[in-house]
Design a protein around this motif. Structure first.
Motif, PDB file in Angstrom:
ATOM      1  N   ARG A 251      17.618 109.713  -2.803  1.00 29.52           N
ATOM      2  CA  ARG A 251      18.811 110.163  -2.473  1.00 29.52           C
ATOM      3  C   ARG A 251      19.862 109.121  -1.981  1.00 29.52           C
ATOM      4  O   ARG A 251      20.693 109.598  -0.920  1.00 29.52           O
ATOM      5  N   SER A 252      19.877 108.054  -2.547  1.00 26.08           N
ATOM      6  CA  SER A 252      20.902 107.076  -2.314  1.00 26.08           C
ATOM      7  C   SER A 252      21.299 106.449  -3.331  1.00 26.08           C
ATOM      8  O   SER A 252      20.888 106.214  -4.528  1.00 26.08           O
ATOM      9  N   PHE A 253      22.783 105.849  -3.397  1.00 30.68           N
ATOM     10  CA  PHE A 253      23.396 105.096  -4.486  1.00 30.68           C
ATOM     11  C   PHE A 253      22.807 103.698  -4.364  1.00 30.68           C
ATOM     12  O   PHE A 253      22.772 103.050  -5.492  1.00 30.68           O
ATOM     13  N   TYR A 254      22.475 103.326  -3.134  1.00 30.97           N
ATOM     14  CA  TYR A 254      21.782 101.866  -3.098  1.00 30.97           C
ATOM     15  C   TYR A 254      20.709 102.127  -2.022  1.00 30.97           C
ATOM     16  O   TYR A 254      20.686 101.817  -0.954  1.00 30.97           O
ATOM     17  N   PRO A 255      19.464 102.219  -2.645  1.00 27.17           N
ATOM     18  CA  PRO A 255      18.315 102.343  -1.799  1.00 27.17           C
ATOM     19  C   PRO A 255      17.612 101.146  -1.289  1.00 27.17           C
ATOM     20  O   PRO A 255      16.597 101.116  -0.685  1.00 27.17           O
ATOM     21  N   ILE A 256      17.906  99.914  -1.808  1.00 31.58           N
ATOM     22  CA  ILE A 256      17.115  98.578  -1.885  1.00 31.58           C
ATOM     23  C   ILE A 256      17.795  98.045  -0.274  1.00 31.58           C
ATOM     24  O   ILE A 256      18.862  98.007   0.206  1.00 31.58           O
ATOM     25  N   PHE A 257      16.815  97.791   0.435  1.00 35.85           N
ATOM     26  CA  PHE A 257      17.116  97.010   1.799  1.00 35.85           C
ATOM     27  C   PHE A 257      15.727  96.272   2.171  1.00 35.85           C
ATOM     28  O   PHE A 257      14.517  96.412   2.008  1.00 35.85           O
TER      29      PHE A 257
END
Length: 574
Positions: A478-484
């Motif tokens: 549910r995210s445009f940028y799920p990387i962290f």
């Protein structure tokens, strides 16, 4: 703001530095009123002066007041000069150009969507010339309040704020899993238990792997819980040959792991210092929209081009000039342009080998040509999405604010959107970002094949190729940028601001629909394919001669994805 409230704010920000000097506090209040700034903004001005002059930030005197006032007056003078220059330039353009006086009226028409009904277009005649009239498409985009929420100071966030945002994301995902799988209570991954429990957390790399640049693998899987569910502890995760995937899409045969991915696991911690996984619980699918009614008035065409818009060796913008010729001939209903427009990484700009400012480059190659395009095709609508590499953007972090239309002299018929953004055209919803999230996921992804249990059977056979799986990661998270966290070597491509991750949500709530079209420009090979309920599109970059053409057949039947036709042609760069 009342005098009492202003006095309290000034005392809160300057009280310790100014001591008991009421005269200093009154001077601060006077500057706040004169220059229409808050006490917090006034403090930021003083801190900037101290940083540049290497003064102490702990002492605030009458001399400090004079320095801050001089800075505010200088900034106001510059802003007034720019505003006057813009007004003079707009009034002197003559026929075919619009004036700032017309901008509020036209912008209001643009936002309120006066193109409902038969979706006709026309040109408004004014004493200043021809101004492009309402579009032949109905557009719905981010509200002014939502766009304004992106205007924040980068790196003023606190560590506690970052951790709270990450915790909230895990806890929200945990509640989604709990309701979908009817789990009574979620467990703590660090607790030793005899019975199987369900846990939810975020995949992280262990410290040694992060420092050495090692890619995520099965042996380095670590799960971090939220403070509410497990006091934020990190626990190694162990998969077995018998580990199953429950509730996944039938035929995928596995699951992707990457740093930042939130996962739900069922298993036990037997006291051996790791969590042994029996099952991985797939997140529920985002709802698919109901098939739209058949309506010939909703048909439209869209051209999509992504920056860089010029070759790496020059700033002549030849690829963009070639595309403009096609645009004037095709007259698409919608033109979607995705930055960078003036690329900070361009060789000529990075080396200072140009005499033009970024604003001058943008006005020459985009503002004026797009105004000319709208005069040739007054029923078209132009949408601009910036990039964190854009020199014309004063907000180069992600999520990113829209381009300043006034500063860049952008026609009021052109809609400036934030990055990322959601919008719809004639009921067809779009999700767009300029960050190369597909390439980043490809670098960080670790795919593990698993046995399937209770799979979800889709209407169509699912796409199972690597590109489709990358897109599916965005939908599942549910995210445009799920990387962290963002890997250090590519962090400059994102400038991720964790504290404002609210702006990265692919959907705002679980009762919303997945976008009909996801536009995800990437250095990976261009493609267009149906992924679950959406059309995923990577149009590549215009400096490679590639762009995308999308057409929507309104009178057809079935879901939106079946009515959307895309192609990725290549222009001849002369």
């Amino acid at each position: 703001m009342s005098t009492e409230k202003l006095c309290d704010d000034v005392a809160e920000h300057f009280g310790e530095m100014a001591g008991a000097d009421d005269a200093l506090l009154k001077e601060c209040m006077s500057m706040c009123r004169t220059f229409n700034v808050s006490a917090e903004d006034l403090l930021f001005k003083w801190q900037a002066i101290c940083y540049n002059t290497k003064q102490s930030m702990d002492i605030f005197t009458h001399q400090s007041v004079s320095e801050v006032r001089a800075k505010l007056q200088s900034e106001q003078t510059k802003a007034n000069a720019i505003r006057q220059e813009a007004m003079s330039r707009n009034f002197g353009r003559g026929r075919g150009k619009s004036s700032n006086i017309l901008k509020p009226v036209i912008a209001k028409s643009f936002d309120e969507g006066l193109s409902v009904g038969p979706l006709k277009s026309h040109v408004v005649k004014t004493s200043l010339g021809d101004v492009a009239g309402p579009s032949r498409v109905r557009f719905q985009g981010p509200t002014a309040d939502r766009i304004a929420s992106r205007t924040y100071r980068y790196m003023y966030e606190k560590v506690l704020e970052r951790s709270e945002v990450l915790d909230d994301r895990i806890d929200g995902f945990a509640e989604l899993i709990r309701l979908h799988y009817r789990v009574d209570e979620l467990g703590d991954p660090a607790s030793t238990t005899e019975d199987a429990i369900t846990i939810v957390g975020q995949i992280v790399l262990d410290a040694d792997a992060v420092s050495s640049g090692v890619k995520l693998s099965e042996s380095s899987l670590v799960l971090e819980s939220s403070r509410m569910m497990g006091s934020g502890v990190r626990v190694p995760v162990r998969l077995t040959p018998e580990t199953k995937l429950r509730g996944g899409i039938k035929g995928l045969g596995g699951v992707s792991f990457f740093p930042g991915a939130i996962v739900a696991l069922r298993g036990r911690n037997g006291g051996g210092g790791f969590f042994l996984v029996d099952e991985i619980l797939a997140p529920p699918l985002i709802r698919a929209p109901s098939p739209p009614p058949s309506d010939p008035n909703t048909s439209f065409s869209m051209y999509i081009a992504c920056g860089p818009f010029t070759a790496d060796t020059d700033l002549d913008y030849h690829p963009w000039s070639q595309l403009l010729k096609s645009l004037k001939s095709a007259k698409p209903a919608v033109l979607l342009l995705i930055g960078p427009f003036v690329d900070a990484d361009h060789t000529k700009i990075a080396e200072g080998d140009t005499d033009e400012t970024p604003e001058e480059i943008f006005k020459c190659h985009f503002s004026r040509p797009l105004q000319d395009f709208l005069l040739h095709s007054p029923g078209s609508k132009v949408l601009l999405v910036p990039s964190v590499r854009d020199l014309i953007s004063d907000h180069a972090v992600y999520p990113q604010h829209a381009i300043d239309a006034v500063r860049c002299d952008i026609d009021p018929q052109i809609r400036c959107l934030p990055n990322p953004c959601r919008f719809s055209v004639n009921g067809v919803s779009f999700g767009v970002t300029s960050v190369d999230v597909l390439f980043h996921l490809r670098r960080e992804e670790f795919f593990r094949r698993l046995l399937e249990t209770d799979p979800v059977v889709p209407d169509l056979a699912p796409a199972t190729d690597p590109m489709a799986n990358l897109v599916r990661n965005l939908m599942q998270q549910r995210s445009f940028y799920p990387i962290f966290p963002v890997p250090l070597d590519i962090s400059h491509e994102v400038n991720l601001d964790v504290s404002h991750s609210e702006g990265l949500k692919l959907i705002e709530a679980e009762d919303e629909y997945t976008p009909d079209v996801l536009v995800l420009p990437s250095r990976l090979k261009q493609f267009s394919k149906v992924v679950d309920t959406s059309v995923a599109l990577n149009p590549s970059f215009l400096n490679k001669g590639l762009y995308a053409v999308l057409s929507y057949a309104g009178p057809a039947s079935g879901p939106s994805r079946d009515r959307i036709h895309t192609e990725i042609p290549k222009i001849k760069i002369v």
